[in-house]
Design a protein around this motif. Structure first.
Motif, PDB file in Angstrom:
ATOM      1  N   PHE A  83       0.812  -1.216   0.000  1.00 47.46           N
ATOM      2  CA  PHE A  83       0.000   0.000   0.000  1.00 47.46           C
ATOM      3  C   PHE A  83       0.850   1.273   0.000  1.00 47.46           C
ATOM      4  O   PHE A  83       0.345   2.355  -0.287  1.00 47.46           O
ATOM      5  N   CYS A  84       2.122   1.152   0.365  1.00 47.43           N
ATOM      6  CA  CYS A  84       3.001   2.327   0.435  1.00 47.43           C
ATOM      7  C   CYS A  84       3.314   2.833  -0.973  1.00 47.43           C
ATOM      8  O   CYS A  84       3.501   2.042  -1.886  1.00 47.43           O
ATOM      9  N   ARG A  85       3.387   4.123  -1.105  1.00 50.18           N
ATOM     10  CA  ARG A  85       3.660   4.664  -2.438  1.00 50.18           C
ATOM     11  C   ARG A  85       5.155   4.775  -2.688  1.00 50.18           C
ATOM     12  O   ARG A  85       5.930   5.000  -1.756  1.00 50.18           O
ATOM     13  N   PRO A  86       5.588   4.612  -3.917  1.00 44.63           N
ATOM     14  CA  PRO A  86       7.016   4.739  -4.238  1.00 44.63           C
ATOM     15  C   PRO A  86       7.562   6.100  -3.796  1.00 44.63           C
ATOM     16  O   PRO A  86       6.895   7.120  -3.942  1.00 44.63           O
ATOM     17  N   GLY A  87       8.771   6.068  -3.239  1.00 37.80           N
ATOM     18  CA  GLY A  87       9.394   7.288  -2.749  1.00 37.80           C
ATOM     19  C   GLY A  87       9.159   7.544  -1.279  1.00 37.80           C
ATOM     20  O   GLY A  87       9.790   8.422  -0.688  1.00 37.80           O
ATOM     21  N   SER A  88       8.243   6.778  -0.665  1.00 34.72           N
ATOM     22  CA  SER A  88       7.970   6.985   0.755  1.00 34.72           C
ATOM     23  C   SER A  88       9.021   6.277   1.614  1.00 34.72           C
ATOM     24  O   SER A  88       9.773   5.441   1.131  1.00 34.72           O
ATOM     25  N   VAL A  89       9.048   6.653   2.888  1.00 38.20           N
ATOM     26  CA  VAL A  89       9.980   6.071   3.854  1.00 38.20           C
ATOM     27  C   VAL A  89       9.166   5.285   4.879  1.00 38.20           C
ATOM     28  O   VAL A  89       8.166   5.778   5.401  1.00 38.20           O
ATOM     29  N   LEU A  90       9.611   4.076   5.158  1.00 36.13           N
ATOM     30  CA  LEU A  90       8.992   3.222   6.169  1.00 36.13           C
ATOM     31  C   LEU A  90       9.984   3.068   7.312  1.00 36.13           C
ATOM     32  O   LEU A  90      11.147   2.726   7.086  1.00 36.13           O
ATOM     33  N   THR A  91       9.541   3.349   8.535  1.00 38.20           N
ATOM     34  CA  THR A  91      10.421   3.232   9.694  1.00 38.20           C
ATOM     35  C   THR A  91       9.660   2.602  10.849  1.00 38.20           C
ATOM     36  O   THR A  91       8.452   2.393  10.767  1.00 38.20           O
ATOM     37  N   ASP A  92      10.377   2.279  11.908  1.00 35.28           N
ATOM     38  CA  ASP A  92       9.759   1.641  13.061  1.00 35.28           C
ATOM     39  C   ASP A  92      10.331   2.258  14.327  1.00 35.28           C
ATOM     40  O   ASP A  92      11.187   3.138  14.258  1.00 35.28           O
ATOM     41  N   VAL A  93       9.870   1.763  15.488  1.00 34.06           N
ATOM     42  CA  VAL A  93      10.379   2.279  16.760  1.00 34.06           C
ATOM     43  C   VAL A  93      10.815   1.138  17.676  1.00 34.06           C
ATOM     44  O   VAL A  93      10.890   1.298  18.895  1.00 34.06           O
ATOM     45  N   GLY A  94      11.124  -0.018  17.101  1.00 34.29           N
ATOM     46  CA  GLY A  94      11.493  -1.191  17.890  1.00 34.29           C
ATOM     47  C   GLY A  94      12.868  -1.082  18.523  1.00 34.29           C
ATOM     48  O   GLY A  94      13.728  -0.333  18.053  1.00 34.29           O
ATOM     49  N   SER A  95      13.080  -1.873  19.570  1.00 32.61           N
ATOM     50  CA  SER A  95      14.334  -1.799  20.320  1.00 32.61           C
ATOM     51  C   SER A  95      15.445  -2.685  19.763  1.00 32.61           C
ATOM     52  O   SER A  95      16.591  -2.579  20.180  1.00 32.61           O
ATOM     53  N   THR A  96      15.123  -3.578  18.825  1.00 31.20           N
ATOM     54  CA  THR A  96      16.164  -4.333  18.119  1.00 31.20           C
ATOM     55  C   THR A  96      16.040  -4.019  16.647  1.00 31.20           C
ATOM     56  O   THR A  96      14.942  -3.833  16.132  1.00 31.20           O
ATOM     57  N   LYS A  97      17.167  -3.979  15.952  1.00 32.18           N
ATOM     58  CA  LYS A  97      17.149  -3.415  14.613  1.00 32.18           C
ATOM     59  C   LYS A  97      17.594  -4.343  13.485  1.00 32.18           C
ATOM     60  O   LYS A  97      17.095  -4.216  12.365  1.00 32.18           O
ATOM     61  N   GLN A  98      18.516  -5.248  13.723  1.00 35.25           N
ATOM     62  CA  GLN A  98      19.116  -5.989  12.618  1.00 35.25           C
ATOM     63  C   GLN A  98      18.085  -6.775  11.805  1.00 35.25           C
ATOM     64  O   GLN A  98      18.060  -6.686  10.570  1.00 35.25           O
ATOM     65  N   GLY A  99      17.228  -7.530  12.455  1.00 37.62           N
ATOM     66  CA  GLY A  99      16.228  -8.318  11.742  1.00 37.62           C
ATOM     67  C   GLY A  99      15.240  -7.458  10.979  1.00 37.62           C
ATOM     68  O   GLY A  99      14.859  -7.777   9.853  1.00 37.62           O
ATOM     69  N   ILE A 100      14.841  -6.352  11.574  1.00 39.57           N
ATOM     70  CA  ILE A 100      13.882  -5.456  10.921  1.00 39.57           C
ATOM     71  C   ILE A 100      14.502  -4.780   9.706  1.00 39.57           C
ATOM     72  O   ILE A 100      13.869  -4.680   8.649  1.00 39.57           O
ATOM     73  N   VAL A 101      15.750  -4.339   9.832  1.00 41.83           N
ATOM     74  CA  VAL A 101      16.423  -3.686   8.705  1.00 41.83           C
ATOM     75  C   VAL A 101      16.599  -4.669   7.545  1.00 41.83           C
ATOM     76  O   VAL A 101      16.478  -4.288   6.378  1.00 41.83           O
ATOM     77  N   GLU A 102      16.847  -5.933   7.841  1.00 42.27           N
ATOM     78  CA  GLU A 102      16.947  -6.950   6.781  1.00 42.27           C
ATOM     79  C   GLU A 102      15.628  -7.079   6.027  1.00 42.27           C
ATOM     80  O   GLU A 102      15.609  -7.212   4.800  1.00 42.27           O
ATOM     81  N   VAL A 103      14.512  -7.016   6.742  1.00 40.99           N
ATOM     82  CA  VAL A 103      13.197  -7.041   6.097  1.00 40.99           C
ATOM     83  C   VAL A 103      13.014  -5.780   5.262  1.00 40.99           C
ATOM     84  O   VAL A 103      12.589  -5.837   4.106  1.00 40.99           O
TER      85      VAL A 103
END
Length: 197
Positions: A83-103
């Motif tokens: 649903f996200c449009r091209p050019g947009s930024v997707l971010t999160d606020v989780g306390s661990t990052k490596q697995g999420i950044v890989e996704v």
């Protein structure tokens, strides 16, 4: 320039983010939460300008914040990416990052830039009831870009977050997880050692 922000998950962090950004001129903040009462409360307290269905909220946004529990972020990201449009930024606020950044790294094929985020802020209060406009004021907010994150996307997100009063630090996801593990576990080890003495 960021004109539309979507916040998915309107608890303590999502609600506080909304309260910090809503007063900013020229930025429209929309929100979604699976709990209707939470969406209603966020709207009434001014944490969002409007609420809507998940696909609508995400589709209109320049930046999407995933403020859901840590164990749901990757699944939620995979759900909403279409649903996200091209050019947009997707971010999160989780306390661990490596697995999420890989996704997030896989999302560049959609033209969406995923950047991990971890605000080093919190409260003893939980949920939207604990939301505070000044929660991020002078707090460190760590961003962990992926291998495909362009400098323009990182700067877009950083500039927006500076409006909350946060201090932005850019860091590798693996390094982040190592440092947070040390900071998180060290006090427990020291306390255990003191008790053992």
């Amino acid at each position: 320039m960021v004109q539309r922000v979507a916040i998915v998950g309107l608890g303590l962090i999502g609600g506080s983010l909304g309260l910090a950004l809503v007063p900013s001129r020229g930025i429209k903040v929309t929100g979604y939460d699976w709990d209707l009462a939470t969406m209603d409360r966020a709207l009434k307290m001014g944490a969002v300008h409007q609420v809507g269905e998940l696909h609508q909220v995400v589709a209109e946004a320049d930046i999407v914040f995933l403020c859901t529990p840590i164990n749901t972020i990757a699944k939620m990201a995979r759900e909403i990416i279409k649903f996200c449009r091209p050019g947009s930024v997707l971010t999160d606020v989780g306390s661990t990052k490596q697995g999420i950044v890989e996704v997030f790294d896989d999302f560049s094929q959609y033209g969406v830039w995923g950047i991990g985020g971890h605000p080093m802020a919190g409260s003893e209060r939980q949920g939207i009831a604990g939301a505070d406009q000044y929660l991020f004021e002078n707090a460190v907010y760590i961003l962990t870009p992926g291998r495909n994150s362009p400098a323009t996307a990182i700067e877009k997100l950083s500039s927006l977050l500076r409006l909350t009063g946060a201090h932005i630090i850019i860091m590798d996801a693996k390094k982040h997880d190592h440092l947070v593990a040390l900071v998180s576990h060290l006090p427990h080890l020291v306390a255990s050692a003191l008790v053992a003495m």
